[in-house]
Design a protein around this motif. Sequence first.
Motif, PDB file in Angstrom:
ATOM      1  N   MET A 118       0.823  -1.205   0.000  1.00 32.82           N
ATOM      2  CA  MET A 118       0.000   0.000   0.000  1.00 32.82           C
ATOM      3  C   MET A 118       0.860   1.259   0.000  1.00 32.82           C
ATOM      4  SD  MET A 118      -2.920   1.309   2.704  1.00 32.82           S
ATOM      5  CE  MET A 118      -1.731   1.857   3.950  1.00 32.82           C
ATOM      6  N   LEU A 119       1.901   1.282   0.838  1.00 36.50           N
ATOM      7  CA  LEU A 119       2.771   2.447   0.900  1.00 36.50           C
ATOM      8  C   LEU A 119       3.500   2.645  -0.428  1.00 36.50           C
ATOM      9  CD1 LEU A 119       4.161   4.770   2.333  1.00 36.50           C
ATOM     10  CD2 LEU A 119       5.794   3.127   3.297  1.00 36.50           C
ATOM     11  N   ARG A 120       3.953   1.544  -1.021  1.00 40.06           N
ATOM     12  CA  ARG A 120       4.660   1.644  -2.303  1.00 40.06           C
ATOM     13  C   ARG A 120       3.751   2.274  -3.364  1.00 40.06           C
ATOM     14  NH1 ARG A 120       9.122  -0.979  -4.746  1.00 40.06           N
ATOM     15  NH2 ARG A 120       9.546  -1.907  -2.719  1.00 40.06           N
ATOM     16  N   GLU A 121       2.480   1.856  -3.407  1.00 39.78           N
ATOM     17  CA  GLU A 121       1.558   2.414  -4.391  1.00 39.78           C
ATOM     18  C   GLU A 121       1.282   3.886  -4.121  1.00 39.78           C
ATOM     19  OE1 GLU A 121       0.429   1.119  -7.179  1.00 39.78           O
ATOM     20  OE2 GLU A 121       1.666  -0.643  -6.768  1.00 39.78           O
ATOM     21  N   MET A 122       1.230   4.267  -2.849  1.00 37.19           N
ATOM     22  CA  MET A 122       1.008   5.678  -2.523  1.00 37.19           C
ATOM     23  C   MET A 122       2.190   6.530  -2.986  1.00 37.19           C
ATOM     24  SD  MET A 122      -0.602   5.217   1.289  1.00 37.19           S
ATOM     25  CE  MET A 122      -1.049   6.916   1.554  1.00 37.19           C
ATOM     26  N   LEU A 142      -3.299  12.754   0.823  1.00 36.14           N
ATOM     27  CA  LEU A 142      -2.547  11.577   0.371  1.00 36.14           C
ATOM     28  C   LEU A 142      -1.118  11.612   0.889  1.00 36.14           C
ATOM     29  CD1 LEU A 142      -2.120   9.061  -1.438  1.00 36.14           C
ATOM     30  CD2 LEU A 142      -1.613  10.628  -3.320  1.00 36.14           C
ATOM     31  N   VAL A 143      -0.457  12.738   0.762  1.00 40.88           N
ATOM     32  CA  VAL A 143       0.936  12.866   1.208  1.00 40.88           C
ATOM     33  C   VAL A 143       1.029  12.697   2.720  1.00 40.88           C
ATOM     34  CG1 VAL A 143       2.871  14.472   1.418  1.00 40.88           C
ATOM     35  CG2 VAL A 143       1.648  14.268  -0.754  1.00 40.88           C
ATOM     36  N   ARG A 144       0.073  13.259   3.430  1.00 41.15           N
ATOM     37  CA  ARG A 144       0.099  13.153   4.891  1.00 41.15           C
ATOM     38  C   ARG A 144      -0.050  11.695   5.344  1.00 41.15           C
ATOM     39  NH1 ARG A 144       2.773  15.619   7.869  1.00 41.15           N
ATOM     40  NH2 ARG A 144       3.375  13.507   8.442  1.00 41.15           N
ATOM     41  N   VAL A 145      -1.003  10.975   4.745  1.00 39.51           N
ATOM     42  CA  VAL A 145      -1.191   9.567   5.096  1.00 39.51           C
ATOM     43  C   VAL A 145       0.035   8.750   4.680  1.00 39.51           C
ATOM     44  CG1 VAL A 145      -2.587   7.505   4.666  1.00 39.51           C
ATOM     45  CG2 VAL A 145      -3.703   9.710   4.997  1.00 39.51           C
ATOM     46  N   MET A 146       0.594   9.054   3.518  1.00 41.67           N
ATOM     47  CA  MET A 146       1.792   8.354   3.050  1.00 41.67           C
ATOM     48  C   MET A 146       2.939   8.499   4.058  1.00 41.67           C
ATOM     49  SD  MET A 146       4.082   9.223  -0.341  1.00 41.67           S
ATOM     50  CE  MET A 146       4.585  10.802   0.406  1.00 41.67           C
ATOM     51  N   LEU A 147       3.155   9.708   4.557  1.00 43.21           N
ATOM     52  CA  LEU A 147       4.237   9.925   5.520  1.00 43.21           C
ATOM     53  C   LEU A 147       3.933   9.254   6.862  1.00 43.21           C
ATOM     54  CD1 LEU A 147       5.144  13.653   4.782  1.00 43.21           C
ATOM     55  CD2 LEU A 147       6.376  11.589   4.073  1.00 43.21           C
ATOM     56  N   ALA A 151       6.320   6.261   8.532  1.00 39.63           N
ATOM     57  CA  ALA A 151       6.849   6.300   9.893  1.00 39.63           C
ATOM     58  C   ALA A 151       6.574   5.013  10.666  1.00 39.63           C
ATOM     59  CB  ALA A 151       6.258   7.496  10.646  1.00 39.63           C
ATOM     60  N   LEU A 152       5.617   4.209  10.210  1.00 39.18           N
ATOM     61  CA  LEU A 152       5.264   2.959  10.888  1.00 39.18           C
ATOM     62  C   LEU A 152       6.009   1.742  10.356  1.00 39.18           C
ATOM     63  CD1 LEU A 152       1.378   3.389  11.074  1.00 39.18           C
ATOM     64  CD2 LEU A 152       3.037   3.798  12.909  1.00 39.18           C
ATOM     65  N   MET A 153       6.740   1.898   9.269  1.00 36.16           N
ATOM     66  CA  MET A 153       7.382   0.752   8.644  1.00 36.16           C
ATOM     67  C   MET A 153       8.514   0.191   9.508  1.00 36.16           C
ATOM     68  SD  MET A 153       5.797   0.050   5.818  1.00 36.16           S
ATOM     69  CE  MET A 153       4.288   0.508   6.720  1.00 36.16           C
ATOM     70  N   PRO A 154       8.568  -1.143   9.663  1.00 37.64           N
ATOM     71  CA  PRO A 154       9.622  -1.758  10.484  1.00 37.64           C
ATOM     72  C   PRO A 154      10.967  -1.761   9.767  1.00 37.64           C
ATOM     73  CG  PRO A 154       8.254  -3.449   9.481  1.00 37.64           C
ATOM     74  CD  PRO A 154       7.608  -2.128   9.145  1.00 37.64           C
ATOM     75  N   ARG A 155      12.015  -1.824  10.559  1.00 34.70           N
ATOM     76  CA  ARG A 155      13.371  -1.873  10.005  1.00 34.70           C
ATOM     77  C   ARG A 155      13.735  -3.299   9.621  1.00 34.70           C
ATOM     78  NH1 ARG A 155      17.419   2.205  13.241  1.00 34.70           N
ATOM     79  NH2 ARG A 155      15.953   3.925  13.574  1.00 34.70           N
ATOM     80  N   GLU A 156      14.570  -3.406   8.578  1.00 34.56           N
ATOM     81  CA  GLU A 156      15.152  -4.677   8.164  1.00 34.56           C
ATOM     82  C   GLU A 156      16.655  -4.622   8.403  1.00 34.56           C
ATOM     83  OE1 GLU A 156      13.542  -7.277   7.108  1.00 34.56           O
ATOM     84  OE2 GLU A 156      11.543  -6.435   6.765  1.00 34.56           O
ATOM     85  N   ARG A 157      17.230  -5.741   8.842  1.00 31.65           N
ATOM     86  CA  ARG A 157      18.669  -5.774   9.134  1.00 31.65           C
ATOM     87  C   ARG A 157      19.441  -6.195   7.888  1.00 31.65           C
ATOM     88  NH1 ARG A 157      18.940  -2.403  13.209  1.00 31.65           N
ATOM     89  NH2 ARG A 157      17.478  -2.942  14.872  1.00 31.65           N
TER      90      ARG A 157
END
Length: 282
Positions: A118-122, A142-147, A151-157
């Motif tokens: 969803m974030l990628r499509e936004m 749209l930009v506000r929801v995208m940001l 901010a909620l995306m988890p980190r990958e190592r």
Amino acid sequence: MISKSGQPSNKPPCGTAINLSLLRGPAMAIRMDFADYEAEGVQHQHPQGQLILALHGAVTCRAESGVWIVPPDCGVWIPGGVPHSNQVTSNARLTYLFVEPGAAMLPAECCTLSVSPMLREMIHRVADLPGNQTRDTHVDRLVRVMLDELALMPRERLELPVSDHPKIAVIAAALLADPSDRRTLGQWAEHVAVSERSLKRLMVQETGLSFGRWRRQLHLVIALRELAGGATVQQVAGDLGYESTTAFIVMFRKALGTTPSRYFADRLLRAERARSDTNEHR
């Protein structure tokens, strides 16, 4: 950006396509196809934070004290003001998302972030907006929801920690240039003129990893980049100095829980499903 071939080219540098003065509002997204632009090899920085997504191919980012790979379903986040450079595969198609300082609660250090379909499509929707288009209420939302989602995306190592310590930097530079180099910790200690015990302690102190784990992480970062760039598993295994393709696959599975072919097949399937779902709702 690092030049793909070092050969003369009539293509314009990719930097000519990015004019951050056009940024209206808290964020702007731009697609880049490196079939149209020549890669650049200079380290640079900008006040805006930057998220790098790979649509095809891969990009390796060097910044701060690490090397980051941009694999499928992930993006590399670079905070504003951080000097960085990127190495792209020749088939790379990327999306850059630039975020104004303070526009979102994003990490203060470079990291790899998982990016939901969803974030990628936004982000791609924002990239499709004409550069001279006046922002309206819908786009602002749209930009506000995208940001907020970003901010909620988890980190990958998926980063390779590096160090500016002279002795560690010598080893890192050599192995990044020739990852098939199989010298032992003791041989590297002799090469940089320290005892093996001292180098062992220094490696953990500077990178947080033992030498063996650090080299495996280096191999993983390079493997993800090269596989995304179109190299075969057999080619990558050979380039990394593995005695057999099976040995390389075992290393990859221990690190990421699956084989290289399944890793990319799963991500391709998820991307196709996400595009299909998006098209159905349009």
